[in-house]
Structures are given as C-alpha cells and as structure tokens.
Design a protein around this motif. Structure first.
Motif: not given
Lengths: 159, 159, 159
Positions: B151, C5, C7, C34
């Motif tokens: 990440e 975040k 992905t 994520h």
C-alpha cells in the motif's frame, strides 16, 4: 516536467490478447491525459517486429530465435484457446464483426496519442534483435529507463 | 521509517524468464535506492527451493507436489518456447555469451542489495513446502505482510 | 469521496490459481480497509459465469466461445500442472484438507466485504457473453471505468 498522471505498462508477454489488453489500457489512459509508456521486454518485443524478411548479420542462436518468434502484432498467438493458430483467427473475426480495432491499429493509435513505446535493449541484445527489425518511432532503454518512469506512475502494470 | 521509495513485486509465476524479469527489476529498483520486496507466492516459491534431495515428513499429496515442482531457479522452465527443456538451455547459452547473470546470481545480488525476499506461508502450508527446503535468508508472511508493504509502494507489480 | 486507500486488480487470466491469488489479495486489502475493485476482463470473466445451461440468442461464433470457455470459478483450469483437469482436483483436495476457501467462497467473501466486481463490457460484447449468464451483484464498465479507479490506486495489479 509534466503535471499529468503517468501510466507505465511493462509488456513482457508475447500473446495477441495480452498485447491487446496492454494497448487498450494505454490508449484509454492517454485519452484521460496520462503520460503513457509501454516498456516492451522479452516476448513483448515481438509485437514491435516488422513483418518483413530482413537479413541482418546474426549468430546461429540469434537466427533460431529470430525465426521462431512471431513477426509483429498480427502474427501473435493467443494465451488461451490458441488451437494451433485457429483461436487468433476466431478472435479477429469477432473483432472485425464488432468493429474492434486489431492490435496493429491500436499501436498506431497509441503513437498518435504520443504513447512512448520503449524497447528493452537488454532483451534485444540477448535475443539478437536489431533496431532495423523493429518498427519506426520507438525509444530504446533498459531497466533504468523503466524505473525512472515507473517510480512516478499512478498506474504501473506488468502484462 | 525509511524515506525511500518502495518497489513491491509479487512473483506468482514459476518460469525462468519471469523470475529473471522480477529480479532484474528488483535489482534495478534497489540500485535506485528503492526499498524492494519480492513476495514469492504459488509457483514463484519454486525459485527459492534448494537444489537438494531433502526428506521432510510429508503427506502423500505433498510428496507429489514436491516431486513435480522444480527445485530452485536454475531448474525453472520457460513461459514460451520451452520445448521440453531445450528453450531454457538456449536462453542460458545466449545469456552466458552476453555475460548476462543467470537467475541464481540475480537472487544473490538482490540479497546483497538488501532486497527482502518474502515467502508466502499460505502457499507453503498448502503445497507442503517446509522452511528447510527453501534457501536461507528469507522472511515469511502471508497476504497481510504483502498489503502492509504494497500500500506504500511506488511500483507494485504482479509477475 | 472515501479517504480509504484503493486496491484495483485487473483479472485478465482465466485460471483457478490466478483467480485465487486475485481474490485473496482483494479480501486481504478489504480487511485493511482499502476500497477494492476487481476488473474482470477477457478470460477473467469466466470466473463470474453461472454454472447453468442458459440459451441466450447468440451468433455461431459466440456459441463456440460460450461452449469452450469454463462456466464459473469452480470449473477453471490451473495455469501450471493442469494435467487435463487432475491438477485442479489435487489443489482443491489439499485446500480442503487445510481449510482453505475455494474460489467460489472467496468471491462470496469479497461481495460481503463490498469489493466491487466489475465486468468488462467490451469483452462481453466481443465474446458474446450476456449479463444473464453472469452472477448477480456485478457492475459493468469498460476501460474508462478502470482508469477512473486505477489512477487513484495505492495498489494496482494485472493478474
């Protein structure tokens, strides 16, 4: 230095469907104003080979590699259901029916959109591929050239 | 915490050419001061196996997997033009001629450059691979270890 | 807009082991909060096909592709050691022994963790795959949908 986002694709594979995926993503990213680089290494270089018989000076082993590897995007096999070359014909037939661009045209479109097509000099050296055997309009570099681009990439892919 | 950029490579594939690409990129990124991790999972673990006959306690199925999978980098097949093992010999022959490092040496170089070599414990459990069958100097972890690194990665690749 | 975040995984490959890797990473990333998207394109769409005989209106070529391609995750082949279908049975046998989730369950888990499963409309068009042939709960989009997600991804992978 450009403020655009960057997309960097390593095209390692030598199959028609994977080259197609790489160039569709590259053209898509370029349409979204990314600075796009495709780094062609190993079998990915075959997509850039001219479909002509050239006779550069080569060693015995280089000649063997040269003969066995496909010349250009339109001669690449499929990664699945290749069936000794029938698979690519089937895919191209449905692509034509749906007005989808063949990979050769996707490469031309990428050039028009200023996608950087980078050829891996280490692979060329190893497999005995000469610049005159590859299409025009390429840049040349090794892993350092890739890292320099890749470390600023918003999208980095290995295909 | 390090201020260096990070490169995280998942090596899923068990072929010589793909392991070579992974380790060339890893060594290149390390030379550019990236913190580099290669997460070896599934067939990618085969690059780390010792080239010795060990006889750890295994179930029947684990023995079968153990026998069928290659022992170490130098015994990996090629993803293209493998020709029952002749392809790898050809590639290694041209690599030697061009003074290109074989994958075993690229792995040693990566260790010297402090590239973290991570072995996927889930795969080891699944395929019955024991720590004593793998080379020294590895770290061990699962998908959580990968996400923790990935990440923050400047370059993330799945090979 | 989410502060999590992101992905983003492109699942291009149609093999059991690669789908397994994609969904393990996706579930791992989702567990770390994520926002995760899996973009299923080309052979990766086969993991989403229903395991039923449906008879949508298709052209001759579409019927051929439809018959030859696997129906759903549990019918996918292995990328290595497939041995005409024995390899997947072996892997599933050791997975069961180790209480590892089969890919069908990993897909259900991903849905429960709000992983976005995106089906590539261009591929569906090309290979003649209809929405009624794919599982429920999918989103649909093309390369633009991928770039929109991918350009903000902390982890971007092509599998």
């Amino acid at each position: 230095m450009s403020e655009n986002k960057k997309t960097n694709i390593i095209l390692f594979s030598g199959e028609y469907d994977k080259a197609m995926a790489a160039y569709i993503i590259a053209n898509g990213a370029a349409a979204y104003d990314h600075d796009v680089t495709i780094f062609h290494t190993f079998w990915g270089l075959n997509a850039l080979r001219k479909d002509e018989k050239l006779r550069p000076q080569k060693s015995f082993m280089e000649k063997i590699f040269g003969k066995m590897m496909p010349h250009g995007a339109k001669n690449l096999p499929l990664s699945k259901m290749n069936f000794a070359g029938i698979g690519p014909k089937m895919i191209k037939s449905v692509m034509k029916k749906h007005n989808a661009m063949p990979v050769e045209d996707l490469i031309d479109m990428a050039k028009e959109q200023d996608v950087t097509l980078l050829a891996c000099t280490m692979t060329m050296d190893l497999l005995g591929i000469k610049q005159e055997e590859l299409m025009d309009g390429l840049e040349y570099g090794g892993v350092a050239a890739y890292i320099a681009e890749g470390e600023d990439g918003a999208v980095n892919l290995f295909i």
